[in-house]
Design a protein around this motif. Structure first.
Motif, PDB file in Angstrom:
ATOM      1  N   PRO A 569       5.182 -33.646 -53.748  1.00 52.93           N
ATOM      2  CA  PRO A 569       5.950 -33.996 -52.549  1.00 52.93           C
ATOM      3  C   PRO A 569       5.305 -35.135 -51.779  1.00 52.93           C
ATOM      4  O   PRO A 569       4.153 -35.486 -52.012  1.00 52.93           O
ATOM      5  N   SER A 570       6.081 -35.716 -50.842  1.00 58.74           N
ATOM      6  CA  SER A 570       5.563 -36.833 -50.057  1.00 58.74           C
ATOM      7  C   SER A 570       6.103 -36.724 -48.632  1.00 58.74           C
ATOM      8  O   SER A 570       7.009 -35.932 -48.363  1.00 58.74           O
ATOM      9  N   LYS A 571       5.528 -37.540 -47.760  1.00 53.89           N
ATOM     10  CA  LYS A 571       5.998 -37.536 -46.370  1.00 53.89           C
ATOM     11  C   LYS A 571       7.375 -38.203 -46.315  1.00 53.89           C
ATOM     12  O   LYS A 571       7.719 -38.993 -47.198  1.00 53.89           O
ATOM     13  N   ILE A 572       8.146 -37.897 -45.278  1.00 51.93           N
ATOM     14  CA  ILE A 572       9.390 -38.640 -45.075  1.00 51.93           C
ATOM     15  C   ILE A 572       9.262 -39.347 -43.729  1.00 51.93           C
ATOM     16  O   ILE A 572       8.437 -38.955 -42.897  1.00 51.93           O
ATOM     17  N   ASP A 573      10.056 -40.409 -43.536  1.00 47.42           N
ATOM     18  CA  ASP A 573       9.812 -41.171 -42.308  1.00 47.42           C
ATOM     19  C   ASP A 573      10.520 -40.533 -41.108  1.00 47.42           C
ATOM     20  O   ASP A 573      11.351 -39.644 -41.248  1.00 47.42           O
ATOM     21  N   ASN A 574      10.161 -41.032 -39.920  1.00 48.59           N
ATOM     22  CA  ASN A 574      10.634 -40.398 -38.695  1.00 48.59           C
ATOM     23  C   ASN A 574      12.151 -40.428 -38.549  1.00 48.59           C
ATOM     24  O   ASN A 574      12.744 -39.507 -37.997  1.00 48.59           O
ATOM     25  N   THR A 575      12.770 -41.510 -39.063  1.00 44.15           N
ATOM     26  CA  THR A 575      14.238 -41.577 -38.968  1.00 44.15           C
ATOM     27  C   THR A 575      14.855 -40.402 -39.725  1.00 44.15           C
ATOM     28  O   THR A 575      15.793 -39.767 -39.241  1.00 44.15           O
ATOM     29  N   GLN A 576      14.320 -40.154 -40.893  1.00 44.31           N
ATOM     30  CA  GLN A 576      14.846 -39.033 -41.679  1.00 44.31           C
ATOM     31  C   GLN A 576      14.634 -37.713 -40.944  1.00 44.31           C
ATOM     32  O   GLN A 576      15.532 -36.873 -40.889  1.00 44.31           O
ATOM     33  N   LEU A 577      13.427 -37.570 -40.367  1.00 48.34           N
ATOM     34  CA  LEU A 577      13.141 -36.335 -39.627  1.00 48.34           C
ATOM     35  C   LEU A 577      14.112 -36.182 -38.466  1.00 48.34           C
ATOM     36  O   LEU A 577      14.664 -35.095 -38.240  1.00 48.34           O
ATOM     37  N   ASP A 578      14.352 -37.295 -37.751  1.00 50.85           N
ATOM     38  CA  ASP A 578      15.259 -37.245 -36.601  1.00 50.85           C
ATOM     39  C   ASP A 578      16.663 -36.830 -37.030  1.00 50.85           C
ATOM     40  O   ASP A 578      17.300 -35.990 -36.405  1.00 50.85           O
ATOM     41  N   GLU A 579      17.112 -37.448 -38.100  1.00 44.75           N
ATOM     42  CA  GLU A 579      18.452 -37.133 -38.597  1.00 44.75           C
ATOM     43  C   GLU A 579      18.598 -35.651 -38.914  1.00 44.75           C
ATOM     44  O   GLU A 579      19.665 -35.069 -38.801  1.00 44.75           O
ATOM     45  N   LEU A 580      17.467 -35.071 -39.359  1.00 52.38           N
ATOM     46  CA  LEU A 580      17.497 -33.670 -39.742  1.00 52.38           C
ATOM     47  C   LEU A 580      17.159 -32.762 -38.572  1.00 52.38           C
ATOM     48  O   LEU A 580      17.071 -31.547 -38.730  1.00 52.38           O
ATOM     49  N   ASN A 581      16.951 -33.382 -37.394  1.00 55.76           N
ATOM     50  CA  ASN A 581      16.569 -32.613 -36.213  1.00 55.76           C
ATOM     51  C   ASN A 581      15.288 -31.828 -36.440  1.00 55.76           C
ATOM     52  O   ASN A 581      15.155 -30.675 -36.039  1.00 55.76           O
ATOM     53  N   LEU A 582      14.354 -32.439 -37.170  1.00 54.57           N
ATOM     54  CA  LEU A 582      13.098 -31.746 -37.451  1.00 54.57           C
ATOM     55  C   LEU A 582      11.955 -32.435 -36.732  1.00 54.57           C
ATOM     56  O   LEU A 582      11.929 -33.653 -36.600  1.00 54.57           O
ATOM     57  N   GLU A 583      11.027 -31.623 -36.285  1.00 53.01           N
ATOM     58  CA  GLU A 583       9.837 -32.165 -35.663  1.00 53.01           C
ATOM     59  C   GLU A 583       8.655 -31.549 -36.387  1.00 53.01           C
ATOM     60  O   GLU A 583       8.630 -30.332 -36.611  1.00 53.01           O
ATOM     61  N   LEU A 584       7.688 -32.385 -36.771  1.00 59.01           N
ATOM     62  CA  LEU A 584       6.545 -31.823 -37.494  1.00 59.01           C
ATOM     63  C   LEU A 584       5.541 -31.261 -36.519  1.00 59.01           C
ATOM     64  O   LEU A 584       5.313 -31.808 -35.456  1.00 59.01           O
ATOM     65  N   ASN A 585       4.952 -30.153 -36.910  1.00 55.34           N
ATOM     66  CA  ASN A 585       3.954 -29.537 -36.063  1.00 55.34           C
ATOM     67  C   ASN A 585       2.756 -29.198 -36.942  1.00 55.34           C
ATOM     68  O   ASN A 585       2.509 -28.034 -37.254  1.00 55.34           O
ATOM     69  N   LEU A 586       2.068 -30.248 -37.401  1.00 53.54           N
ATOM     70  CA  LEU A 586       0.976 -30.036 -38.351  1.00 53.54           C
ATOM     71  C   LEU A 586      -0.312 -29.719 -37.603  1.00 53.54           C
ATOM     72  O   LEU A 586      -0.550 -30.253 -36.526  1.00 53.54           O
ATOM     73  N   PRO A 587      -1.151 -28.863 -38.188  1.00 52.59           N
ATOM     74  CA  PRO A 587      -2.450 -28.587 -37.555  1.00 52.59           C
ATOM     75  C   PRO A 587      -3.263 -29.875 -37.498  1.00 52.59           C
ATOM     76  O   PRO A 587      -3.175 -30.723 -38.394  1.00 52.59           O
ATOM     77  N   GLU A 588      -4.036 -30.041 -36.411  1.00 49.97           N
ATOM     78  CA  GLU A 588      -4.895 -31.223 -36.258  1.00 49.97           C
ATOM     79  C   GLU A 588      -5.858 -31.312 -37.433  1.00 49.97           C
ATOM     80  O   GLU A 588      -6.413 -30.305 -37.854  1.00 49.97           O
TER      81      GLU A 588
END
Ligand code: ASP
Length: 590
Positions: A569-588
């Motif tokens: 798997p790979s990261k997706i860009d912020n536009t894609q995340l926004d479109e999906l209404n997703l916000e990442l909450n990764l541990p520091e």
């Protein structure tokens, strides 16, 4: 024209013919006056020769060809003076008159030969090169053939191939789901199917009668050695059938596949209950390529002065043929340590050597005399020269441990013959499994499995203890110790299905929310039905006598679930995340 023949085709009959071949340069051997190239394609390898005396310029050009260049050669077939009996085309070679370089190649990171020098990760990254090796390629071609024969067999038996959706609803039962966010339905997710189980049952309610599908399934499990997050099943379901009909149909399919794909005639498959499999082999997928059944000793080993056995729920062992002399004290110590590794977790290992002279030697010799040991030997069917290996403790644990020891001894004693196939149906699994830690039942197979007819009444009305003893109308096909497939007769009645959900800890609302469609379907004339699924990757590997399913998957994932070639798997860009209404909450990251 690129080719008149392929690289695996030419024989002595073709000598004198003009031919055109195309392929990859496997090797280039320059002997001054002569240059030999091994030209490879899917079908094989043909030696082609360039002669300095005939055409110096052509020969110069050939000398420069690197490994994996793609070339076309034109020339005539001649008999080889130095024949290679290990190669189908080994009697002939091509005397080249014309050479076209179709494409150059960088030097590959590993050799494209049967025995490659490439490590697994490297080969996965350059999977297109790994798949160019004849043996890897043949595995994939073999898989295609098994798929085609499956379709032939099942369609001749009136099975209908039906596709079911990949974007479905997540349910907590079973393994973890892979989920897919829905752009058009903010905050909602699809799941990828772990199997088409409920869909195929709905198809039975619709009256399709016999369904199959060669289908991808997805399970987000922690990956063990031979697991893939996506794998393929031959998934099947039938209506108006008993267990007998299903076993016969799929025993037939298995025999057909072995006959047509590897020319192996399988005998009728023996059958064994789950209880017997556990008692005699400590496993629900016993490898029957060798004997070495468990022998239980409770009645004769307990009640003497050895407290370990007296306190144990089960005393059980195996007989290792002709090992009394072969195993020194040091060897036994090593074997004991092997059994004590955390992966197996045995507390200890008792041995009793039945010496050639009829005497006995044992680690517990001070608690038992030769008469006792003779009685044990008789129970084991042991003969002078053999060594009995015995474990004791809690029944389930000890059986699992002894299963490991049995498999290890089977392999040490070379009891497994290459090309030997030992299929087995394992029947009558428990319906429910009690989970001590979570204090709840799990379905041993899945929540749609029916109890055996005789247990239906007990299931509807019995108490808690009764539930632990219910048997399912479930079956597994095992070949050579690998689970090839499994299935069951299904519940087709709403009340019984609701009862099962309740036993599995679903509230009525949860059951309705997750499986309301199925419960609903059961109210509109659901026929009695059942089925099974074969692990397609696995059956291919087993038929070819190989242990890894990865070799039969064109683009497998590694142990971390990564596709090394495309780097997923790979990261997706912020536009894609926004479109999906997703916000990442990764541990520091530290
Ligand atoms: N769906 C089941 C599985 O994936 C097989 C079956 O019961 O047909 O194991």
């Amino acid at each position: 024209m690129y080719r008149s023949h392929n690289c695996g085709e030419l024989r002595m009959d073709h000598v004198g013919q003009d031919v055109v071949l195309s392929g990859w340069v496997q090797s280039n051997r320059d002997f001054g006056g002569l240059t030999f190239i091994d030209l490879r394609d899917r079908y094989g390898i043909t030696q082609v020769v360039f002669n300095m005396d005939d055409d110096a310029a052509l020969c110069e050009e050939a000398r420069k060809l690197g490994r994996e260049f793609v070339v076309k050669v034109e020339g005539s077939v001649r008999e080889r003076s130095n024949k290679n009996p290990n190669r189908a085309t080994g009697n002939i070679e091509i005397e080249v008159k014309k050479l076209d370089i179709l494409n150059a190649s960088k030097t590959p990171p590993f050799t494209i030969e049967e025995d490659t020098d490439g490590g697994e990760e490297l080969r996965m990254k350059y999977r297109y090169l790994d798949l160019r090796r004849n043996n890897t390629q043949n595995n994939i071609i073999f898989r295609s053939q098994v798929g085609i024969e499956t379709r032939k067999y099942l369609s001749a038996k009136s099975f209908v191939e039906i596709e079911t959706p990949f974007l479905i609803k997540s349910t907590p039962e079973g393994a973890r789901d892979f989920v897919v966010p829905s752009r058009m339905n903010p905050g909602e997710f699809y799941a990828l199917p772990q199997s088409p189980q409920t869909f195929k049952q709905v198809l039975m309610v619709s009256g399709f009668d016999k369904y199959f599908q060669i289908v991808k399934c997805f399970r987000d499990e922690d990956l063990r050695a031979d697991r893939q997050p996506e794998f393929t099943q031959i998934d099947c379901e039938m209506s108006f059938v008993t267990r007998e009909d299903i076993l016969n149909t799929f025993e037939g399919l298995t025999k057909h596949l072995f006959k047509t794909c590897i020319n192996e005639e399988l005998p009728d498959f023996p059958r064994m209950s789950y209880d017997d499999a556990m008692r005699l082999y400590g496993s629900d997928k016993p490898d029957l390529r060798f004997d070495m059944q468990f022998v239980e000793l409770n009645d004769i080993a307990k009640g003497k002065d050895f407290p370990v056995f007296n306190d144990a729920e089960l005393v059980v062992g195996i007989n290792a043929k002709a090992c009394a002399d072969a195993y020194s004290n040091k060897d036994i110590k090593k074997l004991t340590e092997w059994m004590q590794r955390p992966q197996i977790g045995a507390k200890g290992l008792v041995y009793v050597k039945y010496n050639a002279d009829g005497s006995f030697k044992s680690s517990i010799g001070k608690f038992y005399d030769d008469n006792d040991f003779k009685a044990w030997a008789d129970k084991f069917g042991a003969e002078p020269g053999d060594m009995m290996l015995i474990l004791s403790g809690e029944t389930d644990k000890v059986r699992k441990q002894l299963n490991e020891l049995r498999l290890e001894m089977g392999s040490r004693l070379n009891l497994i013959k290459a090309g030997d196939f030992k299929p087995l149906w394992v029947l009558d699994f428990p319906l429910l499994e009690w989970d001590e830690d979570a204090e709840r039942f799990h379905a041993m197979h899945h929540p749609f499995t029916a109890p055996k007819k005789a247990d239906e009444e007990r299931m509807l009305n019995g108490d808690f203890e009764t539930m632990k003893s219910l048997k399912a109308d479930a079956y597994d096909l095992v070949i050579n110790g690998s689970e090839i497939g499994g299935g069951s007769i299904r519940i087709h009645d709403r009340a019984l299905q609701e009862k099962n959900f309740k036993l599995l800890g679903f509230t009525q609302e949860e059951a309705e929310e997750q499986f309301g469609f199925l419960l609903g379907a059961f109210e509109y004339g659901a026929p009695p039905h059942g089925g099974l699924a074969f692990g397609f990757d696995r059956i291919c590997a087993v038929m070819k006598g190989q242990s890894s399913i990865r070799d039969f998957i064109a683009f497998p994932k590694n142990n971390q679930g990564r596709d090394m070639m495309i780097d997923a798997p790979s990261k997706i860009d912020n536009t894609q995340l926004d479109e999906l209404n997703l916000e990442l909450n990764l541990p520091e990251k530290e």
